[in-house]
Design an enzyme around this catalytic site. Structure first.
Site, mmCIF file in Angstrom:
data_model
loop_
_atom_site.group_PDB
_atom_site.id
_atom_site.type_symbol
_atom_site.label_atom_id
_atom_site.label_comp_id
_atom_site.label_asym_id
_atom_site.label_seq_id
_atom_site.Cartn_x
_atom_site.Cartn_y
_atom_site.Cartn_z
ATOM 1 N N VAL A 76 8.158 4.225 -11.378
ATOM 2 C CA VAL A 76 7.041 5.174 -11.339
ATOM 3 C C VAL A 76 7.551 6.529 -10.884
ATOM 4 O O VAL A 76 8.314 6.622 -9.920
ATOM 5 C CB VAL A 76 5.955 4.686 -10.344
ATOM 6 C CG1 VAL A 76 4.876 5.744 -10.169
ATOM 7 C CG2 VAL A 76 5.344 3.377 -10.814
ATOM 8 N N ALA A 121 9.312 8.861 -6.285
ATOM 9 C CA ALA A 121 9.441 7.831 -7.323
ATOM 10 C C ALA A 121 9.589 6.483 -6.623
ATOM 11 O O ALA A 121 9.855 6.430 -5.429
ATOM 12 C CB ALA A 121 10.652 8.116 -8.201
ATOM 13 N N LYS A 122 9.400 5.424 -7.327
ATOM 14 C CA LYS A 122 9.595 4.075 -6.761
ATOM 15 C C LYS A 122 9.593 3.088 -7.906
ATOM 16 O O LYS A 122 9.118 3.404 -8.998
ATOM 17 C CB LYS A 122 8.449 3.741 -5.796
ATOM 18 C CG LYS A 122 8.771 2.667 -4.783
ATOM 19 C CD LYS A 122 9.576 3.207 -3.620
ATOM 20 C CE LYS A 122 9.825 2.162 -2.567
ATOM 21 N NZ LYS A 122 10.365 2.759 -1.332
ATOM 22 N N GLY A 123 10.084 1.895 -7.650
ATOM 23 C CA GLY A 123 10.043 0.897 -8.703
ATOM 24 C C GLY A 123 10.558 -0.428 -8.204
ATOM 25 O O GLY A 123 10.785 -0.605 -7.004
ATOM 26 N N ASP A 162 15.999 -0.751 -1.646
ATOM 27 C CA ASP A 162 14.760 -1.024 -0.919
ATOM 28 C C ASP A 162 14.773 -2.532 -0.657
ATOM 29 O O ASP A 162 15.826 -3.167 -0.754
ATOM 30 C CB ASP A 162 13.543 -0.579 -1.751
ATOM 31 C CG ASP A 162 12.289 -0.418 -0.899
ATOM 32 O OD1 ASP A 162 12.134 0.631 -0.264
ATOM 33 O OD2 ASP A 162 11.472 -1.348 -0.851
#
Ligand code: NAD
Length: 431
Positions: A76, A121-123, A162
């Site tokens: 994202v 952002a992240k995912g 993460d």
């Protein structure tokens, strides 16, 4: 909206509904609270409620027994007005589209409050990494990298470790990306091992920033670090590093915990003698003398409570039981919005995650700079620069808290949102 258009592969289906206490619901509530304090164009607030783009990919992986299993992955991008996307990749069964959007929004605030030239952002991948062999994890990571390669890159979006991913995962991503690119591209990810272009001090950085912010918060409330008692939930990268540093700086760490429970001694424990999650997973209760539950740890009568394990652990159900005077959020989103209101009414100072654990993304930024300059920094330099960045961010937030009489969370969001709003105003809406 910034003039940067999203890549053509972006999937822009409707946003999911906000599930109560989800990362997305909490991130949006925090945005609206902060917006109420400043003079901001409502169109920018509306824009910031939504991600730039959500990429959902299918990842077929050959298991060791020859069968093929299909996993789902997300990346994202929330907002790129201040720079390329930055945020972790999670391998966890609870990864979802909604969670990834919420966490990407948090990354936008975190980068802005630290004044880093990045957006959020992240995912991640919906998978229990413990169910995969090392070879299966490598195949999953390489195929996932291939599926998202058009939307990541050193100038567009730079993933990092993460939950469930680590330096090895980042090395595979860098290698898979570099092989297709035809050149070594260390800047596509951060959190790599130093031998592959990673930064010294990256692993300990979120815990170190939690310790620095705890020290500053104690000082603000006129307590010497050597006189305070501390309880830490979660003994992983964030919790163990924070507990050990605070112990080294003279604080009395009375309890630390992992998923199995907490080790507790009112006279203080030695966090260095207890193996961290990376050293020996879930070994805290075996090493400690007295064992209490995680719920009991949250209610200990200590000066500082550091929830550093998972989200949503301080809720409306247990916020009244918290007896600490200061809560420093090591984990992302450990306090729900209703719990935050209860703690605020009770005058418990809650220092928010976007400030306290921002050492991770800050040293990721240092790593990215080292990649651009092709020059490695010493551990001492990383620690000195991190200290300076954390103190500067603390000072900016403290000023808002003192001048406006707001909570620490609101102060941090006001700093972040003011910077984002100004950047959006200056760039304007395209076309
Ligand atoms: P980790 O996997 O290294 O350690 C997590 C620890 O929490 C372990 O000790 C585990 O036993 C414990 N734990 C798990 N579930 C628990 C539960 N239900 N109750 C109590 N303890 C539990 O994880 P980490 O990297 O230290 O991350 C912890 C938190 O900090 C997460 O919210 C993460 O998103 C956040 N964070 C991590 C980083 C980073 O770079 N590592 C940076 C910023 C924020």
């Amino acid at each position: 909206m910034s003039s940067n258009s999203s890549p053509p592969t972006a999937d822009r289906t409707d946003l999911p509904d906000d599930t109560p206490n989800s990362a997305l619901a909490t991130a949006r509530q925090q945005l609206e609270r902060a917006a109420a304090h400043i003079d901001i164009n409502p169109a920018i607030v509306e824009r910031l409620r939504h991600p730039d783009s959500v990429h959902e990919v299918t990842i077929p992986v050959e298991r060791d027994d020859g069968t093929v299993e299909v996993f789902t992955g997300y990346r994202v991008h929330h907002d790129n007005v201040r720079g390329p996307g930055k945020g972790g990749l999670r391998y966890h069964p609870d990864v979802s589209r909604e969670e990834s959007i919420g966490l990407a929004i948090w990354m936008t605030w975190k980068c802005a409050v630290m004044d880093l030239p990045f957006g959020g952002a992240k995912g991640g991948v919906v998978v229990d990494p413990k169910s995969l062999s090392e070879g299966e994890k490598e195949r999953l990571t390489r195929r996932f990298t291939h599926e998202i390669r058009d939307v990541i890159g050193p100038k567009t979006d730079i993933p990092a470790p993460d939950m469930g991913t680590d330096a090895q995962t980042m090395s595979w991503i860098m290698d898979a990306y570099s092989m297709v690119e035809g050149e070594t591209v260390p800047g596509v990810v951060t959190g790599k091992p130093p031998v592959n272009g990673g930064s010294y001090g990256r692993e300990e950085a979120p815990g170190r920033s939690v310790a620095i912010i705890t020290r500053e918060a104690c000082d603000y409330y006129d307590r010497s670090i050597s006189d305070v008692t501390v309880a830490v939930q979660g003994f992983g990268s964030v919790g163990a590093n924070a507990a050990r540093l605070l112990d080294e700086w003279g604080a009395t760490v009375v309890a630390v915990s992992d998923v199995g429970g907490a080790a507790y001694d009112s006279a203080g424990i030695d966090p260095s003698s207890i193996p961290s999650h990376a050293e020996e997973p879930e070994a805290v209760t075996e090493a400690g003398e007295t064992t209490i539950s995680n719920e009991e740890l949250l209610a200990l009568d200590v000066d500082v409570l550091i929830p550093a394990a998972i989200g949503n652990v301080i809720t409306a159900d247990n916020a009244a039981d918290v007896r600490a005077d200061i809560v420093v959020e090591g984990a992302n989103g450990p306090t729900t919005t209703p719990a935050d209101a209860i703690l605020s009414e009770r005058d418990v100072a809650v220092i928010p995650d976007i400030l306290a654990n921002a050492g991770g993304v800050t040293v990721s930024y240092f790593e990215w700079l080292q990649h651009i300059n092709r020059r490695s920094w010493s551990l001492e330099r990383v620690q000195e620069e991190l200290e300076a960045e954390m103190l500067s961010a603390w000072e900016n937030v403290r000023r808002e808290v003192d001048e406006r009489g707001v909570t620490w969370r609101d102060g941090a969001y006001i700093v972040a949102l003011s910077r984002l709003a100004e950047a959006h105003e200056n760039r304007g809406l395209w076309p």
